[in-house]
Design an enzyme around this catalytic site. Sequence first.
Site, short mmCIF file in Angstrom:
data_model
loop_
_atom_site.label_atom_id
_atom_site.label_comp_id
_atom_site.label_asym_id
_atom_site.label_seq_id
_atom_site.Cartn_x
_atom_site.Cartn_y
_atom_site.Cartn_z
N GLU A 44 10.28 41.67 20.74
CA GLU A 44 9.48 40.63 21.39
C GLU A 44 10.00 40.35 22.80
OE1 GLU A 44 8.01 38.36 17.33
OE2 GLU A 44 9.39 37.30 18.68
N CYS A 53 5.44 46.48 18.99
CA CYS A 53 5.52 46.52 17.53
C CYS A 53 6.49 47.61 17.07
CB CYS A 53 4.14 46.84 16.95
SG CYS A 53 2.84 45.65 17.32
N GLU A 55 6.04 49.78 14.75
CA GLU A 55 5.37 51.05 14.50
C GLU A 55 5.30 51.90 15.76
OE1 GLU A 55 4.39 47.97 13.75
OE2 GLU A 55 2.97 47.95 12.07
N CYS A 86 -1.04 46.65 13.15
CA CYS A 86 -2.11 46.03 13.94
C CYS A 86 -3.03 47.13 14.49
CB CYS A 86 -1.52 45.19 15.07
SG CYS A 86 -0.88 46.16 16.45
N CYS A 89 -1.45 49.65 16.99
CA CYS A 89 -0.58 50.65 16.36
C CYS A 89 -1.39 51.68 15.58
CB CYS A 89 0.43 49.96 15.44
SG CYS A 89 1.69 49.06 16.37
ZN ZN Z 1 1.27 46.86 16.11
#
Ligand code: ZN
Length: 133
Positions: A44, A53, A55, A86, A89
């Site tokens: 983050e 993310c 992934e 998400c 990704c």
């Molecule tokens: Zn993601």
Amino acid sequence: MKDSQLLHEARRVLVHAYAPYSGYRVAAALLAGDGKVYTGVNVENASYGLTLCAERAALVAAVSAGQRRFSTLGVVSEKKPDPVPCGACRQALAEFAPDCRVLVSAAGGEETLYRLADLLPRPFSYHAETNHE
Ligand code: ZN
């Protein structure tokens, strides 16, 4: 490699996730065509939109190592909700492995297996026949 081993690799790096804003740590492990596992965690940022993310972190690590074929993505989180990838990704993974298996493990240990093609049935594709060169 067994699915349980792949999830173990993801859980092993979960401690490295950097999630001071959401408190939602996620880790991913991507099984590549060379038989190796590439891991990533969510990273983050104070500028929320820059958050990466887990992934995609794993995908970037694998591609950076020269891999472009993937069979299974394992994703774990330390708490609910289940860490289903998400949309961004899903699209990023579909670039290389539209038929990838996606194994999601929630905090309680339940595992759910998805097919990327089911999670993202119509990915954007541009000259798909050349994407893997
Ligand atoms: Zn993601």
